[in-house]
Design a protein around this motif. Sequence first.
Motif, short mmCIF file in Angstrom:
data_model
loop_
_atom_site.label_atom_id
_atom_site.label_comp_id
_atom_site.label_asym_id
_atom_site.label_seq_id
_atom_site.Cartn_x
_atom_site.Cartn_y
_atom_site.Cartn_z
N ILE A 218 0.86 -1.19 0.00
CA ILE A 218 0.00 0.00 0.00
C ILE A 218 0.89 1.24 0.00
O ILE A 218 1.83 1.33 0.80
N TRP A 229 -3.13 5.26 -2.35
CA TRP A 229 -4.36 4.74 -1.78
C TRP A 229 -5.01 5.84 -0.95
O TRP A 229 -4.36 6.81 -0.54
N THR A 406 -8.54 2.20 2.32
CA THR A 406 -8.17 1.31 3.42
C THR A 406 -8.04 2.12 4.70
O THR A 406 -8.23 3.33 4.72
N CYS A 418 2.36 -1.19 4.41
CA CYS A 418 1.87 0.15 4.07
C CYS A 418 2.99 1.17 4.24
O CYS A 418 3.58 1.28 5.32
#
Length: 651
Positions: A218, A229, A406, A418
């Motif tokens: 991510i 994202w 998310t 992430c």
Amino acid sequence: MSSQVFEFDDPFRPIHEYYALFGWLAAAILTVMIESVSNVNAAAYMLFAVVCLVMTMWRGWRAIHMWHLQRQLEGVPVSFMSREELTGHMDGHANEIFLGFGFPWTQTEAQMTHIVRRTDPDRLLPPPEGTPSMGQPWLHGIGMSDETPIYLPLDHTAGHMLLVGTTRAGKSRMLDTIIHQAVGRGEAVIIWDPKGDKGLANSARQACMMFDKQSDFIFFHPAFPESSWRIDPLKNFNRGTELATRIASLIPSETGADPFTAHSQMILTNLCEGLLMLNSKPTLKLLKRFVDGGPEWLLVAACEAHFEKKVPGWREEVAPYIARGKGGKSDRDLCIVYENYYREVVQKKAQSSVLEGLFSDFTHDKQHQQKMTASLTPVLTMLTAGSLGDLLSPDANDMGDRRPITDFSRIIRNGQVCYLGLDSLSDSMVGSAIGSMFVSDMTAVSGDRYNYFDNQNFMHELTGAGQPREEAKLRPVTLIIDEAAEIVSDKMVALLNKAGGSNIRLIVATQTIADFAARLGSPDKARMVLGNLNNKIVLRTIDGETQKYLSESVPLTYVRHIEYSQATDAKSDSILSFGYRLSESMKETEVPLIAADVLGCLANLEFFAQISGGHIRKGRIPILIDAKKPELAPAVSYTPNAPDPKSLHIH
């Protein structure tokens, strides 16, 4: 008392053993030659020759040992390691973290360091070739012969880790190895990077590629909104007041409790509670809309929802009020009508603190309201301006925006990796604000994980229901905060306190301790942060206060050295009355195991580690070699995201 306490041998003296070696060797050769030309008993000659050869070997061993020891002071060149080799170091060490190569730092190493510092360390360096080396390589050369891989047990990381080092000293390379191993263990990995280091982002993605987890990477960065994202920093909470505090804490304030901050927090609390009454998720965009334009629409919807639930037949009862109130042609007119109806009828039957808070905001003098929220409006504006608004206030119903949505709870639940770049170099104020909100959101996630884990265990012990503690395993989380001073706050202290029990281990990287004190406004608050970081990895640091703090945290030891003195004595009563004295003595001095100024002499990629409750290691970091360089912006498959049914909300 052992006689070794009083033994002293300067390992950096000239190697006098060379002379003894050649002397004994010459004696052995000469003895053999004499025996070959004389008629004396050969056995005696041969026995003496053997003795000479034995002494030659003993002196030779001592000479080689001293030569090897002094050659080590040239240090070791930078080493490189492929990701496959690092993965190999993980084999057989599933419950440990590989930190690099090094050796225990004991009194012996402290003694040798003391001796070098009493001489001239510069004379120990090899002649420079081209660019001079950074730092003093002899510091690692002292224990090169005992170098082994350094492993830190995972159980010992519950106390978190502090990573300190000046610019370009090697912090990012240390984080590379930690990220790779965390991904390989299947942990959720979250990286907060205020400055937006491309190397860390690429390293995280390379680790995902290595372990076939490309789809779990991510990427978030305000400077690359088209590739980022969308993450909602208000997603996870237990009460609406948490969200209000989360935003109000961003308002500049000397004390944090001035009337403007308190009033803004009250307004935010009322708005959040009103949205939750409608089962609507508070977002930064919605809150800014109601702060700027007033709560009329929200108040009307909240009143109707409350009346519908608590007051049967309310529409017939409110009709006369509407007739007297200009027919309720606008939201403002309806607010006035509903307030009168609530005060006269509903309040006696079904009081609502949420509606009363919204009514208070509605009836407040508008000009005074604008003055009191003058500090709140800029905060909401900078968090919703331009492309940042869609990144931080994602709309799952917007089918035109195909960027994934998310949040931290979902990232942890899915074991994803992430990377969050905050772009503080371009806009430090916005980057710091985003980071602070992420810290607050992660604190809420940590608290929820902690409560759930303890509740499962408590219910099992109380009733036999639920999972026992051994089975109710929480997925481990590695949370890396680079340049942590940019986002340090009271919320981070709370996160450090809670995270260990919720199986979240933090790695906090910074350049100096003073950065924390400057950000928090107090050295004492900085010590609160540092007091929650039990493991310390220190690369080169040139800040005196940082050196002093880290040196004070290690044990004391004694070092020995020889002191020489000489004196003359002459008397006037006789021309021959003259005396001369020469003496030497060994002195012991109590010093820290690691001298403070030594921390400013470390070469690049070298460190001292205080881990596992006080064990001291001197180490060096290998540079990871990637198979290929990925693009900064990850290639992701965009699919519309439905709202997460397992959100952390507790209404």
